[in-house]
Design a protein around this motif. Structure first.
Motif, PDB file in Angstrom:
ATOM      1  N   GLY A 164      35.230  -0.084 -61.905  1.00  0.00           N
ATOM      2  CA  GLY A 164      35.169  -1.180 -60.928  1.00  0.00           C
ATOM      3  C   GLY A 164      36.165  -0.966 -59.808  1.00  0.00           C
ATOM      4  O   GLY A 164      36.125  -1.653 -58.775  1.00  0.00           O
ATOM      5  N   GLU A 165      37.104  -0.052 -59.999  1.00  0.00           N
ATOM      6  CA  GLU A 165      38.048   0.351 -58.951  1.00  0.00           C
ATOM      7  C   GLU A 165      38.540   1.744 -59.341  1.00  0.00           C
ATOM      8  O   GLU A 165      38.596   2.074 -60.529  1.00  0.00           O
ATOM      9  CB  GLU A 165      39.226  -0.641 -58.839  1.00  0.00           C
ATOM     10  N   THR A 166      38.902   2.545 -58.342  1.00  0.00           N
ATOM     11  CA  THR A 166      39.385   3.897 -58.653  1.00  0.00           C
ATOM     12  C   THR A 166      40.809   3.847 -59.212  1.00  0.00           C
ATOM     13  O   THR A 166      41.261   4.769 -59.879  1.00  0.00           O
ATOM     14  CB  THR A 166      39.366   4.800 -57.392  1.00  0.00           C
ATOM     15  N   PHE A 207      28.237  -3.167 -45.860  1.00  0.00           N
ATOM     16  CA  PHE A 207      29.516  -3.867 -46.043  1.00  0.00           C
ATOM     17  C   PHE A 207      29.792  -4.165 -47.510  1.00  0.00           C
ATOM     18  O   PHE A 207      30.895  -3.938 -48.011  1.00  0.00           O
ATOM     19  CB  PHE A 207      29.531  -5.176 -45.239  1.00  0.00           C
ATOM     20  N   ARG A 208      28.808  -4.722 -48.197  1.00  0.00           N
ATOM     21  CA  ARG A 208      29.008  -5.017 -49.625  1.00  0.00           C
ATOM     22  C   ARG A 208      27.820  -4.490 -50.407  1.00  0.00           C
ATOM     23  O   ARG A 208      26.705  -4.981 -50.270  1.00  0.00           O
ATOM     24  CB  ARG A 208      29.178  -6.523 -49.855  1.00  0.00           C
ATOM     25  N   THR A 209      28.048  -3.487 -51.215  1.00  0.00           N
ATOM     26  CA  THR A 209      26.979  -2.881 -52.002  1.00  0.00           C
ATOM     27  C   THR A 209      27.455  -2.756 -53.453  1.00  0.00           C
ATOM     28  O   THR A 209      28.638  -2.954 -53.735  1.00  0.00           O
ATOM     29  CB  THR A 209      26.642  -1.475 -51.447  1.00  0.00           C
ATOM     30  N   GLU A 211      27.226   0.027 -55.272  1.00  0.00           N
ATOM     31  CA  GLU A 211      27.847   1.352 -55.392  1.00  0.00           C
ATOM     32  C   GLU A 211      28.549   1.602 -54.068  1.00  0.00           C
ATOM     33  O   GLU A 211      27.927   1.510 -53.011  1.00  0.00           O
ATOM     34  CB  GLU A 211      26.715   2.373 -55.596  1.00  0.00           C
ATOM     35  N   PHE A 212      29.843   1.843 -54.109  1.00  0.00           N
ATOM     36  CA  PHE A 212      30.580   2.033 -52.858  1.00  0.00           C
ATOM     37  C   PHE A 212      31.722   3.010 -53.103  1.00  0.00           C
ATOM     38  O   PHE A 212      31.998   3.387 -54.247  1.00  0.00           O
ATOM     39  CB  PHE A 212      31.095   0.698 -52.304  1.00  0.00           C
ATOM     40  N   GLU A 213      32.364   3.394 -52.014  1.00  0.00           N
ATOM     41  CA  GLU A 213      33.409   4.399 -52.141  1.00  0.00           C
ATOM     42  C   GLU A 213      34.747   3.773 -51.772  1.00  0.00           C
ATOM     43  O   GLU A 213      34.850   3.085 -50.756  1.00  0.00           O
ATOM     44  CB  GLU A 213      33.081   5.545 -51.193  1.00  0.00           C
ATOM     45  N   GLN A 214      35.751   4.018 -52.605  1.00  0.00           N
ATOM     46  CA  GLN A 214      37.078   3.482 -52.305  1.00  0.00           C
ATOM     47  C   GLN A 214      38.058   4.613 -52.022  1.00  0.00           C
ATOM     48  O   GLN A 214      37.914   5.720 -52.550  1.00  0.00           O
ATOM     49  CB  GLN A 214      37.609   2.687 -53.501  1.00  0.00           C
ATOM     50  N   ALA A 215      39.038   4.323 -51.180  1.00  0.00           N
ATOM     51  CA  ALA A 215      40.166   5.235 -50.956  1.00  0.00           C
ATOM     52  C   ALA A 215      41.394   4.406 -51.311  1.00  0.00           C
ATOM     53  O   ALA A 215      41.739   3.461 -50.594  1.00  0.00           O
ATOM     54  CB  ALA A 215      40.214   5.692 -49.507  1.00  0.00           C
ATOM     55  N   ALA A 325      44.251  -0.468 -50.639  1.00  0.00           N
ATOM     56  CA  ALA A 325      42.926  -0.082 -51.148  1.00  0.00           C
ATOM     57  C   ALA A 325      41.850  -0.410 -50.118  1.00  0.00           C
ATOM     58  O   ALA A 325      41.689  -1.570 -49.740  1.00  0.00           O
ATOM     59  CB  ALA A 325      42.627  -0.830 -52.449  1.00  0.00           C
ATOM     60  N   VAL A 326      41.123   0.618 -49.692  1.00  0.00           N
ATOM     61  CA  VAL A 326      40.108   0.396 -48.652  1.00  0.00           C
ATOM     62  C   VAL A 326      38.756   0.943 -49.089  1.00  0.00           C
ATOM     63  O   VAL A 326      38.683   1.884 -49.884  1.00  0.00           O
ATOM     64  CB  VAL A 326      40.558   1.046 -47.318  1.00  0.00           C
ATOM     65  N   GLY A 327      37.681   0.337 -48.563  1.00  0.00           N
ATOM     66  CA  GLY A 327      36.328   0.832 -48.803  1.00  0.00           C
ATOM     67  C   GLY A 327      35.959   1.797 -47.681  1.00  0.00           C
ATOM     68  O   GLY A 327      36.012   1.430 -46.503  1.00  0.00           O
ATOM     69  N   ASN A 329      33.058   2.952 -46.960  1.00  0.00           N
ATOM     70  CA  ASN A 329      31.839   2.499 -46.287  1.00  0.00           C
ATOM     71  C   ASN A 329      32.136   1.390 -45.277  1.00  0.00           C
ATOM     72  O   ASN A 329      31.452   1.244 -44.279  1.00  0.00           O
ATOM     73  CB  ASN A 329      30.812   2.004 -47.319  1.00  0.00           C
ATOM     74  N   ARG A 330      33.178   0.600 -45.575  1.00  0.00           N
ATOM     75  CA  ARG A 330      33.575  -0.434 -44.597  1.00  0.00           C
ATOM     76  C   ARG A 330      34.230   0.207 -43.386  1.00  0.00           C
ATOM     77  O   ARG A 330      34.051  -0.250 -42.259  1.00  0.00           O
ATOM     78  CB  ARG A 330      34.502  -1.458 -45.252  1.00  0.00           C
ATOM     79  N   LEU A 331      35.005   1.274 -43.615  1.00  0.00           N
ATOM     80  CA  LEU A 331      35.591   2.001 -42.472  1.00  0.00           C
ATOM     81  C   LEU A 331      34.454   2.563 -41.606  1.00  0.00           C
ATOM     82  O   LEU A 331      34.502   2.525 -40.378  1.00  0.00           O
ATOM     83  CB  LEU A 331      36.480   3.153 -42.959  1.00  0.00           C
TER      84      LEU A 331
HETATM   85  N1  GAP Z   1      42.068  -1.688 -56.511  1.00  0.00           N
HETATM   86  C1  GAP Z   1      42.036  -2.887 -55.748  1.00  0.00           C
HETATM   87  C2  GAP Z   1      40.697  -3.287 -55.372  1.00  0.00           C
HETATM   88  O1  GAP Z   1      39.720  -2.718 -55.823  1.00  0.00           O
HETATM   89  P1  GAP Z   1      39.376  -4.899 -53.819  1.00  0.00           P
HETATM   90  O2  GAP Z   1      39.870  -5.804 -52.726  1.00  0.00           O
HETATM   91  O3  GAP Z   1      38.459  -5.483 -54.820  1.00  0.00           O
HETATM   92  O4  GAP Z   1      40.684  -4.312 -54.487  1.00  0.00           O
HETATM   93  C3  GAP Z   1      39.391  -2.804 -52.269  1.00  0.00           C
HETATM   94  O5  GAP Z   1      38.696  -3.629 -53.170  1.00  0.00           O
HETATM   95  C4  GAP Z   1      38.520  -2.462 -51.080  1.00  0.00           C
HETATM   96  O6  GAP Z   1      37.294  -1.883 -51.527  1.00  0.00           O
HETATM   97  C5  GAP Z   1      38.101  -3.686 -50.260  1.00  0.00           C
HETATM   98  O7  GAP Z   1      39.082  -4.022 -49.313  1.00  0.00           O
HETATM   99  C6  GAP Z   1      36.818  -3.188 -49.612  1.00  0.00           C
HETATM  100  O8  GAP Z   1      37.115  -2.434 -48.448  1.00  0.00           O
HETATM  101  C7  GAP Z   1      36.226  -2.265 -50.668  1.00  0.00           C
HETATM  102  N2  GAP Z   1      35.162  -2.941 -51.446  1.00  0.00           N
HETATM  103  C8  GAP Z   1      35.327  -3.801 -52.493  1.00  0.00           C
HETATM  104  N3  GAP Z   1      34.132  -4.210 -52.960  1.00  0.00           N
HETATM  105  C9  GAP Z   1      33.178  -3.598 -52.209  1.00  0.00           C
HETATM  106  C10 GAP Z   1      31.734  -3.589 -52.199  1.00  0.00           C
HETATM  107  N4  GAP Z   1      31.031  -4.284 -53.093  1.00  0.00           N
HETATM  108  N5  GAP Z   1      31.090  -2.852 -51.258  1.00  0.00           N
HETATM  109  C11 GAP Z   1      31.792  -2.115 -50.361  1.00  0.00           C
HETATM  110  N6  GAP Z   1      33.142  -2.073 -50.325  1.00  0.00           N
HETATM  111  C12 GAP Z   1      33.840  -2.794 -51.231  1.00  0.00           C
END
Ligand code: GAP
Length: 457
Positions: A164-166, A207-209, A211-215, A325-327, A329-331
Motif C-alpha cells: 500500500g506504500e513503498t 490523479f487517483r488510481t 495502481e500507482f507509482e510512489q517516490a 512521499a510523492v506520486g 503519476n501526480r507529478l
Molecule cells: N508513505 C506515505 C504515503 O503513502 P500517502 O499520502 O498516502 O502517504 C503519498 O501517499 C503520495 O502518493 C501522495 O501524496 C500521492 O502523490 C500519491 N498517491 C497516494 N495515493 C494515490 C493514488 N491512489 N493514485 C495516485 N497517487 C497516489
C-alpha cells in the motif's frame, strides 16, 4: 489554465496515456503510458533519483519487493488503519467516499477536521443523498489494502497484500541497509515503485488510481541531535525546489497545507501537503510526515528482531523518520497541466515542458523525405546527437509545418531540419518551440544549444 478534457485529449492524441485494455472495452480508471508518456515518466523518475539520491551524500537507494511478508502490514498498522469512509448508492450501487460527498454538499466545511462519527452524524442531519439523488447505505470504514493470495500451501491459500506504500520495504530492510552500507545518522533511503490501493472513488484521470507509482524517502535521524521541526522545514524547502526549480512548475500553482489532527495518518505526529492547482482544484501532490520511530519500533516488536542503530559514541537508539512521499503519476499530471499552452486565437497547442523532462530534447528531420542525400545527412545529425547522450526523435512524415506542430504538442524544445544548404556545409536549421524563431547553426553550436537547455535563442 487548460481543462481536464483538453489534457486528456492531448494525452491520447499524442501517445502520452491510453486507457488500458481498450480492445476489451477498457478497465475503469486504469491507464497505460504510451511512448512519449513512458519517456516523460522516466525523465521525472530519473531527475528525482538524481536530485535526491545521486547528488546527496546522505542518501542511498533501494528497490524492495511489492509483495512483502503479510505481517509487515499488521505491524505497520495498515491492516487496521488504512481506511476511508465508504457509503453506497442503494439504487445504483455506486460507491462513494463519504468525506467527498460532504465536501461537495458544503464547500465551506473543513471535512478534513471531521472524525468518522461526525461525518456519519452530518450525513444523517443533512439527509445526504448520492449524486444521483438516491438514499445512501450506512457508512463504514473500508480498508484500502489490496489483497492477493500466495500460491497453495497444503491446499489452502494464504492472504498477502500488494504493498500500500513503498515505505514499508525501506523500514523492513533498515537493518540490512545499515549493516551493508557506510551510512551514519542522519541519512535517508529512497525508492521508486508501484503501490496499490483499493480506492473507493477514483477518477480525475491519472490523479487517483488503484495502481500507482510512489517516490518515497525515509530520512532517519536521532531526535536528540537533530530537531524534527527544522528537518521537516528543510525537506519542505527541498521538495518545493524540486517542483519549481528542477521541474520548472509555476510557483503560483503550488501551496502548503498542514494536516488537521483528525486527518493525519495513524503513524504521523505532523504532516504537510504540497498541493498543486490542478484543473479540478487544489489537491495533494506531495506529502511530508514526521513518522517518529513508529514504524521501526512496530517492526521490532512484531518481528522480535533488534532494529536499533548504534552511533559512533556507542549510543543505541531507534531512529526517528521524516518522510517526503510523492506520486510519480501526480507529478506527471502536474507537469502536463502546467505546461499546456494554447496559442491565443488559434487551436495550436504547445507543451512548454522544461527541457530537462521533455520526452525528447530535439527532433531531427530531412527537409524532403524522398531526397536520399538529405535523409542520409539528417540521419548522421540524429546519430551524432544520440551518441552525445541526448534524447532525440526522428520525423520525416508530412510537411515541415506538421512536424513542428507534432513536436510542439509533445513538448520538444528544438526542431532541426537538414536541407540543401546543409549539404553545402552550412549547418542545419534549428527552430525554438516557444518562440518559433529559427537559426542556422553548425553541429557544435547545436550540441551546446541542446545541452544548455535554454529554449529561447
Ligand atoms: N508513505 C506515505 C504515503 O503513502 P500517502 O499520502 O498516502 O502517504 C503519498 O501517499 C503520495 O502518493 C501522495 O501524496 C500521492 O502523490 C500519491 N498517491 C497516494 N495515493 C494515490 C493514488 N491512489 N493514485 C495516485 N497517487 C497516489
Amino acid at each position: 489554465m487548460a481543462t481536464m478534457d483538453e489534457i486528456v485529449s492531448l494525452a491520447k492524441r499524442r501517445g502520452f496515456v491510453y486507457p488500458t485494455s481498450e480492445i476489451y472495452g477498457g478497465l475503469a480508471n486504469a491507464y497505460d503510458y504510451g511512448p512519449v508518456g513512458a519517456a516523460l515518466l522516466r525523465n521525472i523518475r530519473n531527475l528525482w533519483w538524481r536530485e535526491f539520491i545521486d547528488k546527496r551524500l546522505d542518501m542511498v537507494g533501494l528497490d524492495s519487493a511489492i509483495i512483502l511478508h503479510p505481517q509487515t502490514w499488521v505491524a505497520s498498522g495498515h491492516v487496521e488503519s488504512l481506511t476511508d469512509p465508504l457509503t453506497e448508492d442503494l439504487v445504483t450501487h455506486k460507491r462513494y467516499r463519504l468525506d467527498h460527498l460532504i465536501e461537495a454538499h458544503d464547500k465551506n466545511l473543513d471535512v478534513s477536521a471531521m472524525t468518522f462519527p461526525q461525518m456519519v452524524q452530518y450525513a444523517k442531519d443533512n439527509n445526504l443523498k448520492s449524486p444521483e439523488g438516491n438514499e445512501l447505505s450506512e457508512p463504514k470504514m473500508f480498508n484500502l489494502l489490496f489483497e492477493t493470495s500466495l500460491g497453495a500451501v497444503s491446499g489452502e491459500k494464504s492472504v498477502a497484500y500488494l504493498r500500500g506504500e513503498t515505505a514499508q520495504g525501506i523500514f523492513s530492510d533498515f537493518k540490512n541497509i545499515v549493516a551493508t552500507n557506510r551510512v551514519k545518522l542522519p541519512f535517508g533511503v529512497g525508492q521508486i515503485g508501484k503501490s496499490f490501493r483499493n480506492e473507493i472513488t477514483l477518477g480525475q484521470f491519472v490523479f487517483r488510481t488503484m495502481e500507482f507509482e510512489q517516490a518515497e524517502i525515509e530520512y532517519f535521524f536521532d531526535p536528540e541531535k537533530t530537531g524534527w521541526e527544522s528537518l521537516l522545514d528543510s525537506w519542505k524547502a527541498d521538495m518545493e525546489k524540486f517542483i519549481v526549480g528542477t521541474l520548472g512548475v509555476k510557483k503560483d500553482n503550488v501551496r502548503w497545507r498542514r494536516h488537521t489532527d483528525t486527518e493525519r495518518s495513524h503513524y504521523s505526529k505532523d504532516t504537510w501537503d504540497l498541493d498543486y492547482n490542478f484543473p479540478f482544484g487544489w489537491k495533494e501532490l506531495w506529502g511530508v510526515a514526521y513518522r517518529t520511530d513508529y514504524d521501526l519500533s512496530a517492526h521490532q516488536k512484531h518481528s522480535g528482531v533488534d532494529l536499533s542503530y548504534v552511533d559512533g559514541d556507542g549510543k543505541k537508539l531507534i531512529p526517528h523518520v521524516i518522510e517526503p512521499a510523492v506520486g510519480v503519476n501526480r507529478l506527471f499530471l502536474m507537469v502536463l497541466s502546467d505546461a499546456f499552452t494554447k496559442e491565443e486565437g488559434s487551436d495550436r497547442v504547445v507543451l512548454r515542458l522544461s527541457p530537462a523532462i521533455a520526452p525528447y530534447q530535439v527532433n531531427v528531420s530531412p527537409l524532403l523525405a524522398n531526397k536520399e542525400a538529405l535523409v542520409e545527412g539528417a540521419r548522421k545529425v540524429f546519430e551524432s546527437l544520440v551518441e552525445k547522450g541526448f534524447r532525440v526523435s526522428w520525423d520525416d512524415r508530412g510537411n515541415i509545418g506538421k512536424r513542428y506542430a507534432a513536436a510542439d504538442e509533445i513538448g520538444t524544445p528544438y526542431c532541426v531540419v537538414y536541407d540543401f544548404e546543409s549539404e553545402e556545409g552550412k549547418g542545419v536549421t534549428v527552430r525554438s518551440r516557444d518562440t518559433g524563431e529559427q537559426r542556422r547553426v553548425n553541429i557544435d553550436e547545436l550540441t551546446q544549444m541542446v545541452a544548455s537547455e535554454k529554449i529561447n535563442f
